[in-house]
Scaffold this motif. Sequence first.
Motif, mmCIF file in Angstrom:
data_model
loop_
_atom_site.group_PDB
_atom_site.id
_atom_site.type_symbol
_atom_site.label_atom_id
_atom_site.label_comp_id
_atom_site.label_asym_id
_atom_site.label_seq_id
_atom_site.Cartn_x
_atom_site.Cartn_y
_atom_site.Cartn_z
ATOM 1 N N LEU A 1 0.822 -1.198 0.000
ATOM 2 C CA LEU A 1 0.000 0.000 0.000
ATOM 3 C C LEU A 1 0.860 1.253 0.000
ATOM 4 C CD1 LEU A 1 -2.686 -1.075 2.616
ATOM 5 C CD2 LEU A 1 -2.792 -1.252 0.141
ATOM 6 N N ASN A 2 2.166 1.076 -0.098
ATOM 7 C CA ASN A 2 3.087 2.213 -0.050
ATOM 8 C C ASN A 2 2.803 3.232 -1.140
ATOM 9 O OD1 ASN A 2 4.653 1.768 2.195
ATOM 10 N ND2 ASN A 2 6.000 0.364 1.126
ATOM 11 N N ASN A 3 2.630 2.793 -2.348
ATOM 12 C CA ASN A 3 2.420 3.697 -3.475
ATOM 13 C C ASN A 3 1.122 3.373 -4.197
ATOM 14 O OD1 ASN A 3 4.918 5.082 -3.169
ATOM 15 N ND2 ASN A 3 5.956 3.302 -3.999
ATOM 16 N N ALA A 4 0.081 3.180 -3.447
ATOM 17 C CA ALA A 4 -1.189 2.785 -4.036
ATOM 18 C C ALA A 4 -1.719 3.826 -5.015
ATOM 19 C CB ALA A 4 -2.225 2.538 -2.936
ATOM 20 N N ARG A 5 -1.396 5.072 -4.820
ATOM 21 C CA ARG A 5 -1.894 6.136 -5.696
ATOM 22 C C ARG A 5 -1.030 6.331 -6.933
ATOM 23 N NH1 ARG A 5 -2.991 9.947 -0.650
ATOM 24 N NH2 ARG A 5 -4.916 9.003 0.014
ATOM 25 N N ASN A 6 0.189 5.859 -6.866
ATOM 26 C CA ASN A 6 1.118 6.025 -7.990
ATOM 27 C C ASN A 6 1.309 4.704 -8.700
ATOM 28 O OD1 ASN A 6 1.541 8.645 -7.081
ATOM 29 N ND2 ASN A 6 3.213 8.007 -5.746
ATOM 30 N N ARG B 1 6.760 -12.205 12.293
ATOM 31 C CA ARG B 1 7.011 -13.297 11.347
ATOM 32 C C ARG B 1 7.309 -12.744 9.956
ATOM 33 N NH1 ARG B 1 1.848 -16.945 12.402
ATOM 34 N NH2 ARG B 1 1.034 -14.861 12.685
ATOM 35 N N PRO B 2 8.184 -13.427 9.203
ATOM 36 C CA PRO B 2 8.483 -12.994 7.832
ATOM 37 C C PRO B 2 7.394 -13.444 6.865
ATOM 38 C CG PRO B 2 9.769 -14.929 8.359
ATOM 39 C CD PRO B 2 9.028 -14.546 9.620
ATOM 40 N N ASN B 3 7.354 -12.789 5.704
ATOM 41 C CA ASN B 3 6.355 -13.132 4.693
ATOM 42 C C ASN B 3 6.490 -14.578 4.213
ATOM 43 O OD1 ASN B 3 8.782 -11.842 3.535
ATOM 44 N ND2 ASN B 3 7.853 -12.350 1.579
ATOM 45 N N THR B 4 7.627 -15.211 4.453
ATOM 46 C CA THR B 4 7.825 -16.602 4.049
ATOM 47 C C THR B 4 7.109 -17.580 4.969
ATOM 48 O OG1 THR B 4 9.873 -16.653 5.324
ATOM 49 C CG2 THR B 4 10.053 -16.119 2.976
ATOM 50 N N GLN B 5 6.614 -17.108 6.115
ATOM 51 C CA GLN B 5 5.959 -17.988 7.088
ATOM 52 C C GLN B 5 4.480 -17.696 7.279
ATOM 53 O OE1 GLN B 5 8.086 -17.802 10.776
ATOM 54 N NE2 GLN B 5 9.939 -18.706 9.940
ATOM 55 N N VAL B 6 3.913 -16.797 6.488
ATOM 56 C CA VAL B 6 2.504 -16.444 6.645
ATOM 57 C C VAL B 6 1.777 -16.590 5.311
ATOM 58 C CG1 VAL B 6 2.933 -14.877 8.585
ATOM 59 C CG2 VAL B 6 2.930 -13.979 6.259
ATOM 60 N N ALA B 7 0.442 -16.623 5.365
ATOM 61 C CA ALA B 7 -0.349 -16.776 4.147
ATOM 62 C C ALA B 7 -0.238 -15.546 3.246
ATOM 63 C CB ALA B 7 -1.807 -17.043 4.502
ATOM 64 N N LYS B 8 -0.399 -14.357 3.804
ATOM 65 C CA LYS B 8 -0.326 -13.099 3.046
ATOM 66 C C LYS B 8 0.271 -12.022 3.941
ATOM 67 C CE LYS B 8 -2.852 -13.869 -0.805
ATOM 68 N NZ LYS B 8 -2.633 -13.402 -2.132
ATOM 69 N N MET B 9 0.794 -10.969 3.299
ATOM 70 C CA MET B 9 1.357 -9.833 4.031
ATOM 71 C C MET B 9 0.896 -8.547 3.357
ATOM 72 S SD MET B 9 3.576 -9.125 6.606
ATOM 73 C CE MET B 9 4.710 -10.494 6.754
ATOM 74 N N VAL B 10 0.428 -7.608 4.131
ATOM 75 C CA VAL B 10 0.065 -6.289 3.611
ATOM 76 C C VAL B 10 1.175 -5.339 4.029
ATOM 77 C CG1 VAL B 10 -1.604 -4.401 3.674
ATOM 78 C CG2 VAL B 10 -2.408 -6.767 3.762
ATOM 79 N N GLU B 11 1.784 -4.690 3.040
ATOM 80 C CA GLU B 11 2.893 -3.771 3.290
ATOM 81 C C GLU B 11 2.360 -2.348 3.205
ATOM 82 O OE1 GLU B 11 5.874 -3.973 0.303
ATOM 83 O OE2 GLU B 11 7.330 -2.852 1.472
ATOM 84 N N GLY B 12 2.537 -1.599 4.284
ATOM 85 C CA GLY B 12 2.090 -0.211 4.312
ATOM 86 C C GLY B 12 3.265 0.726 4.460
ATOM 87 N N PRO B 13 2.992 2.010 4.589
ATOM 88 C CA PRO B 13 4.082 2.985 4.747
ATOM 89 C C PRO B 13 4.713 2.865 6.138
ATOM 90 C CG PRO B 13 1.951 4.076 4.824
ATOM 91 C CD PRO B 13 1.689 2.633 4.521
ATOM 92 N N GLY B 14 5.793 2.120 6.204
ATOM 93 C CA GLY B 14 6.506 1.960 7.469
ATOM 94 C C GLY B 14 6.004 0.843 8.361
ATOM 95 N N VAL B 15 4.935 0.164 7.990
ATOM 96 C CA VAL B 15 4.398 -0.947 8.782
ATOM 97 C C VAL B 15 3.931 -2.060 7.844
ATOM 98 C CG1 VAL B 15 3.641 0.470 10.736
ATOM 99 C CG2 VAL B 15 2.082 0.030 8.861
ATOM 100 N N ASN B 16 3.904 -3.267 8.389
ATOM 101 C CA ASN B 16 3.417 -4.426 7.657
ATOM 102 C C ASN B 16 2.545 -5.238 8.602
ATOM 103 O OD1 ASN B 16 5.317 -3.805 5.500
ATOM 104 N ND2 ASN B 16 6.870 -4.545 6.921
#
Length: 90
Positions: free
Chosen positions: A10-15, A39-54
């Motif tokens: 979601l970091n650059n959702a507008r661009n 947990r890393p993205n390799t150990q979970v079903a999905k990951m949402v990446e935001g501005p400075g947080v996941n």
Amino acid sequence: MSDSEKIVSLNNARNKAKDTQKEDNNKDKQVIHCSFCGRPNTQVAKMVEGPGVNICSECTMIAVQYLILEDRLPSGEAQKILDIFWSKIR
């Protein structure tokens, strides 16, 4: 499912990305950690990446479940969604 398919950014959702091919190649190698459980993205079903947080899908569902149960009146549909999610994760 590749690691890049498990991350929603979601970091650059507008661009719009200028070079999606290059970006996809970087995501394949990129390890992203959930800001809540670590947990890393390799150990979970999905990951949402935001501005400075996941946030991983499991932490997201815990938060949704908390918000639904906080009202103490989970709808039948909301409970079905939670039950389906947790049954697939286990």
